[in-house]
Design a protein around this motif. Structure first.
Motif, PDB file in Angstrom:
ATOM      1  N   UNK A  24       0.822  -1.193   0.000  1.00 45.31           N
ATOM      2  CA  UNK A  24       0.000   0.000   0.000  1.00 45.31           C
ATOM      3  C   UNK A  24       0.867   1.258   0.000  1.00 45.31           C
ATOM      4  N   UNK A  25       0.428   2.260  -0.744  1.00 47.06           N
ATOM      5  CA  UNK A  25       1.071   3.573  -0.732  1.00 47.06           C
ATOM      6  C   UNK A  25       0.050   4.606  -0.276  1.00 47.06           C
ATOM      7  N   UNK A  26       0.509   5.844  -0.109  1.00 43.75           N
ATOM      8  CA  UNK A  26      -0.391   6.901   0.366  1.00 43.75           C
ATOM      9  C   UNK A  26      -1.516   7.214  -0.613  1.00 43.75           C
ATOM     10  N   UNK A  27      -1.425   6.684  -1.835  1.00 42.09           N
ATOM     11  CA  UNK A  27      -2.487   6.886  -2.816  1.00 42.09           C
ATOM     12  C   UNK A  27      -3.607   5.855  -2.683  1.00 42.09           C
ATOM     13  N   UNK A  28      -3.385   4.859  -1.845  1.00 39.56           N
ATOM     14  CA  UNK A  28      -4.351   3.778  -1.687  1.00 39.56           C
ATOM     15  C   UNK A  28      -5.218   3.991  -0.453  1.00 39.56           C
ATOM     16  N   UNK A  29      -6.503   3.764  -0.576  1.00 38.01           N
ATOM     17  CA  UNK A  29      -7.422   3.897   0.554  1.00 38.01           C
ATOM     18  C   UNK A  29      -7.053   2.973   1.714  1.00 38.01           C
ATOM     19  N   UNK A  30      -6.701   1.692   1.448  1.00 36.66           N
ATOM     20  CA  UNK A  30      -6.322   0.802   2.564  1.00 36.66           C
ATOM     21  C   UNK A  30      -5.127   1.303   3.369  1.00 36.66           C
ATOM     22  N   UNK A  31      -4.243   2.077   2.719  1.00 37.45           N
ATOM     23  CA  UNK A  31      -3.097   2.649   3.438  1.00 37.45           C
ATOM     24  C   UNK A  31      -3.587   3.517   4.586  1.00 37.45           C
ATOM     25  N   UNK A  32      -4.531   4.392   4.308  1.00 35.73           N
ATOM     26  CA  UNK A  32      -5.047   5.302   5.330  1.00 35.73           C
ATOM     27  C   UNK A  32      -5.953   4.580   6.314  1.00 35.73           C
ATOM     28  N   UNK A  33      -6.688   3.583   5.841  1.00 33.84           N
ATOM     29  CA  UNK A  33      -7.499   2.778   6.761  1.00 33.84           C
ATOM     30  C   UNK A  33      -6.609   2.073   7.773  1.00 33.84           C
ATOM     31  N   UNK A  34      -5.490   1.537   7.287  1.00 32.67           N
ATOM     32  CA  UNK A  34      -4.563   0.842   8.172  1.00 32.67           C
ATOM     33  C   UNK A  34      -3.949   1.803   9.175  1.00 32.67           C
ATOM     34  N   UNK A  35      -3.544   2.995   8.716  1.00 31.17           N
ATOM     35  CA  UNK A  35      -2.950   3.967   9.622  1.00 31.17           C
ATOM     36  C   UNK A  35      -3.936   4.405  10.701  1.00 31.17           C
ATOM     37  N   UNK A  36      -5.184   4.651  10.321  1.00 29.00           N
ATOM     38  CA  UNK A  36      -6.192   5.071  11.306  1.00 29.00           C
ATOM     39  C   UNK A  36      -6.468   3.948  12.298  1.00 29.00           C
ATOM     40  N   UNK A  37      -6.567   2.713  11.788  1.00 34.37           N
ATOM     41  CA  UNK A  37      -6.818   1.568  12.667  1.00 34.37           C
ATOM     42  C   UNK A  37      -5.681   1.371  13.658  1.00 34.37           C
ATOM     43  N   UNK A  38      -4.452   1.441  13.161  1.00 35.14           N
ATOM     44  CA  UNK A  38      -3.294   1.266  14.042  1.00 35.14           C
ATOM     45  C   UNK A  38      -3.154   2.433  15.014  1.00 35.14           C
ATOM     46  N   UNK A 153       8.949   2.202   0.288  1.00 39.23           N
ATOM     47  CA  UNK A 153       9.233   3.616   0.482  1.00 39.23           C
ATOM     48  C   UNK A 153       8.262   4.273   1.450  1.00 39.23           C
ATOM     49  N   UNK A 154       7.144   3.607   1.724  1.00 42.73           N
ATOM     50  CA  UNK A 154       6.141   4.148   2.638  1.00 42.73           C
ATOM     51  C   UNK A 154       6.254   3.571   4.049  1.00 42.73           C
ATOM     52  N   UNK A 155       7.133   2.579   4.224  1.00 38.28           N
ATOM     53  CA  UNK A 155       7.251   1.921   5.531  1.00 38.28           C
ATOM     54  C   UNK A 155       7.693   2.904   6.604  1.00 38.28           C
ATOM     55  N   UNK A 156       8.713   3.729   6.299  1.00 33.75           N
ATOM     56  CA  UNK A 156       9.231   4.664   7.294  1.00 33.75           C
ATOM     57  C   UNK A 156       8.149   5.654   7.725  1.00 33.75           C
ATOM     58  N   UNK A 157       7.320   6.093   6.771  1.00 31.73           N
ATOM     59  CA  UNK A 157       6.224   6.996   7.087  1.00 31.73           C
ATOM     60  C   UNK A 157       5.203   6.293   7.973  1.00 31.73           C
ATOM     61  N   UNK A 158       4.879   5.051   7.627  1.00 32.18           N
ATOM     62  CA  UNK A 158       3.910   4.292   8.410  1.00 32.18           C
ATOM     63  C   UNK A 158       4.368   4.054   9.837  1.00 32.18           C
ATOM     64  N   UNK A 159       5.644   3.704  10.010  1.00 36.00           N
ATOM     65  CA  UNK A 159       6.168   3.461  11.351  1.00 36.00           C
ATOM     66  C   UNK A 159       6.214   4.757  12.149  1.00 36.00           C
ATOM     67  N   UNK A 160       6.607   5.852  11.507  1.00 35.00           N
ATOM     68  CA  UNK A 160       6.642   7.142  12.201  1.00 35.00           C
ATOM     69  C   UNK A 160       5.242   7.558  12.655  1.00 35.00           C
ATOM     70  N   UNK A 161       4.254   7.331  11.795  1.00 33.88           N
ATOM     71  CA  UNK A 161       2.872   7.670  12.154  1.00 33.88           C
ATOM     72  C   UNK A 161       2.393   6.803  13.320  1.00 33.88           C
ATOM     73  N   UNK A 290       7.862  14.371  10.974  1.00 38.44           N
ATOM     74  CA  UNK A 290       8.771  15.372  10.425  1.00 38.44           C
ATOM     75  C   UNK A 290      10.195  14.818  10.357  1.00 38.44           C
ATOM     76  N   UNK A 291      10.609  14.141  11.427  1.00 42.00           N
ATOM     77  CA  UNK A 291      11.950  13.549  11.441  1.00 42.00           C
ATOM     78  C   UNK A 291      12.103  12.490  10.362  1.00 42.00           C
ATOM     79  N   UNK A 292      11.022  11.766  10.086  1.00 44.12           N
ATOM     80  CA  UNK A 292      11.066  10.750   9.045  1.00 44.12           C
ATOM     81  C   UNK A 292      11.396  11.372   7.691  1.00 44.12           C
ATOM     82  N   UNK A 293      10.791  12.510   7.396  1.00 42.85           N
ATOM     83  CA  UNK A 293      11.065  13.192   6.129  1.00 42.85           C
ATOM     84  C   UNK A 293      12.474  13.787   6.118  1.00 42.85           C
TER      85      UNK A 293
END
Length: 412
Positions: A24-38, A153-161, A290-293
Motif C-alpha cells: 500500500x502507498x499513500x495513494x491507496x485507501x487501505x493505506x489510510x485505513x490501516x494507519x487510522x486503525x493502528x 518507500x512508505x514503511x518509514x512513514x507508516x512506522x513514524x505515524x 517530520x523527522x522521518x522526512x
C-alpha cells in the motif's frame, strides 16, 4: 504479495526470504485505513500502559505504600509486557499479525474494567501484570505488519505515524486519568477510559485491512527461535537495542517521579495541574513524521544524534525550580525522545533480513527494559537525593549514549 522461501543463511540459521510487491502507498485507501486503525489501537494500548503514572501519589496515600512501591504499578506492568513481547513476537511470525493484535487487544481491556473494584494493592498489581502481558500483542506485531503491507518507500512513514500515535496514547491515558481522578475518582476515570477504549477497539476491527503479504512460518519452532535471537549477534542491530534501553530508562525515570517532584515543596501543584505536563507528549505526534522526512535528506544517524542532545538538554532544564522551565524541559525531552525512538524502530525493521517480527520484539524488549528499570531504579535515587538524583541518572548515561550514538551513526 510476496514470494516466500526458506534459505539457509551463512550463520547456519534457516531464514525467510521474502520479495515484496504491491504494498500500500499513500495513494491507496487501505493505506489510510490501516494507519487510522493502528492509530486507534496504539492510543488504546499506550493509554493502558501509562495511565496510572500521574496518579501514583494517590495510590501512596490510599494504599499506604511508598513512592517506590507505587511505581510497581508501572514497572511490573512493563515486566509482563516484556514477557509478552517475547511470546507474541514469536507467535506473530507463526499465527498472523492481525489475528494476534485483535485477540490480545480485547484481553488487555478487561482488567481495566475490573481494577476499580479492587481494594487490595497486591491484587491491583496482579491485574496490572495480566494487562501488561496482553498489551504486548500490538507492539509485537504492528511494525512487522507495516513492513509487510506497505510499499517499502512508505514503511518509514507508516512506522513514524504509528509511533506518533504511541505518543498520543501515552499522553491521552495520563491526562485523561489524571484529570478525571482529580475531580471525580481514580475508579471513575478507569471506567470511563474502558468505554472509550471499547470504541477504539471497534474502530480497529472495522478499519484494519487483512494481511495480504503474510505467510505463516513453516519453520520448526527451534529454527524460529534461533532466527529470532540471532539478531542479538547482529552488529548492525546491537546499537539499536542498546539505544532502546538507555533512552527509555532516562525518560521513564523523569516521568515517574515528576508528579512527586511537582506536588512537593516548593511547587505544591495539584494532580490536575501536574497532569497538564503530559501534553508534552503531543510533540511526538508531529516530531516523528517530520523527522522521518528529514532523515531522507540528512540520514538517520544525524537525526538521532541531534535528537539525543535535545532530549538530554530538556532533562537538564528541569533542574531549574521554575514550573514554566520544567514544562519546557519535559517538552524538549519528549521532542527528542520520540524522534530517536521512531528512527531506531524503523532502522530495525529495515536492517533485519529475516524474522522481522522477532527483531522488532527484541528492540521493544530492550526499550521496555528501560521502562521497567527506569521507574524503580530511579526510585532509589529519588529517595536518597530527590530530583537531583533523577537528573544525575541522565547525566551518568551520557558516556554510554555517546558510544551508542557513534556506533549507530556508522550503521544507518
Amino acid at each position: 504479495m510476496f514470494i516466500y522461501n526458506s534459505v539457509l543463511g551463512s550463520d547456519g540459521v534457516t531464514k525467510e526470504k521474502r520479495t515484496y510487491n504491491n504494498g500500500y502507498t499513500s495513494k491507496d485507501k487501505p493505506f489510510w485505513m490501516a494507519l487510522i486503525a493502528l492509530a486507534a489501537a496504539s492510543i488504546m494500548t499506550f493509554s493502558n500502559i501509562y495511565m496510572l503514572q500521574p496518579i501514583l501519589p494517590i495510590f501512596t496515600r490510599e494504599f499506604d505504600v511508598s513512592p517506590t512501591a507505587s511505581s510497581l504499578l508501572i514497572s511490573l506492568t512493563i515486566v509482563s509486557l516484556i514477557i509478552g513481547l517475547l511470546v507474541f513476537g514469536l507467535m506473530s511470525d507463526r499465527w498472523g499479525r492481525v489475528k494476534l493484535m485483535k485477540v490480545t487487544m480485547l484481553l488487555s481491556i478487561i482488567p481495566l474494567f475490573i481494577m476499580p473494584f479492587v481494594e487490595s494493592f497486591a491484587l491491583l498489581l496482579v491485574l496490572r501484570f495480566i494487562q501488561g502481558f496482553f498489551v504486548a500483542g500490538l507492539p509485537a506485531a504492528a511494525i512487522a505488519y507495516i513492513g509487510e503491507e506497505f510499499e517499502q518507500r512508505s514503511v518509514r512513514i507508516g512506522i513514524s505515524f504509528y509511533i506518533a500515535s504511541n505518543a498520543v496514547g501515552g499522553m491521552f491515558g495520563r491526562v485523561f486519568v489524571g484529570y478525571i481522578s482529580e475531580y471525580a475518582s481514580w475508579q471513575m476515570s478507569l471506567w470511563l477510559l474502558f468505554v472509550l477504549e471499547a470504541l477504539f477497539f471497534i474502530a480497529f476491527l472495522i478499519l484494519l485491512p487483512a494481511s495480504r503479504n503474510f505467510h505463516t512460518s513453516e519453520l520448526p519452532i527451534k529454527d524460529d527461535l534461533a532466527g529470532m535471537f540471532i539478531h542479538l549477534k547482529n552488529k548492525n542491530l546491537i546499537p539499536a537495542f542498546y539505544m532502546g534501553i538507555v533512552i527509555q530508562l532516562t525518560f521513564t525515570g523523569v516521568w515517574t517521579y515528576l508528579p512527586f517532584y511537582l506536588s512537593d515543596a516548593p511547587f505544591y501543584l495539584s494532580i490536575g495541574t501536574i497532569t497538564f505536563a503530559y501534553f508534552a507528549y503531543g510533540l511526538g505526534l508531529v516530531s516523528s513524521p517530520v523527522a522521518s522526512k528529514l532523515s531522507l535528506s540528512f540520514g538517520m544517524g544525524k537525526i538521532v544524534i541531534t535528537s539525543v542532545f535535545v532530549m538530554l538538554t530538556g532533562i537538564l532544564l528541569t533542574a531549574i525550580p521554575v514550573v514554566v522551565l520544567i514544562y519546557l524541559g519535559v517538552g524538549l525531552m519528549c521532542l527528542g525522545f520520540f524522534v530517536v525512538h521512531s528512527m531506531v524502530a524503523a532502522s530495525v525493521n529495515q536492517t533485519a533480513t529475516h524474522h522481522k517480527g522477532g527483531a522488532s520484539s527484541i528492540y521493544l524488549v530492550s526499550y521496555y527494559i528501560g521502562v521497567a528499570t527506569g521507574g524503580t531504579l530511579t526510585g532509589f535515587l529519588w529517595g536518597a537525593i530527590g530530583w537531583l538524583g533523577v537528573i544525575a541518572l541522565a547525566v551518568l548515561l551520557i558516556p554510554g549514549v555517546l558510544w551508542g550514538r557513534q556506533t549507530y551513526l556508522r550503521t544507518v
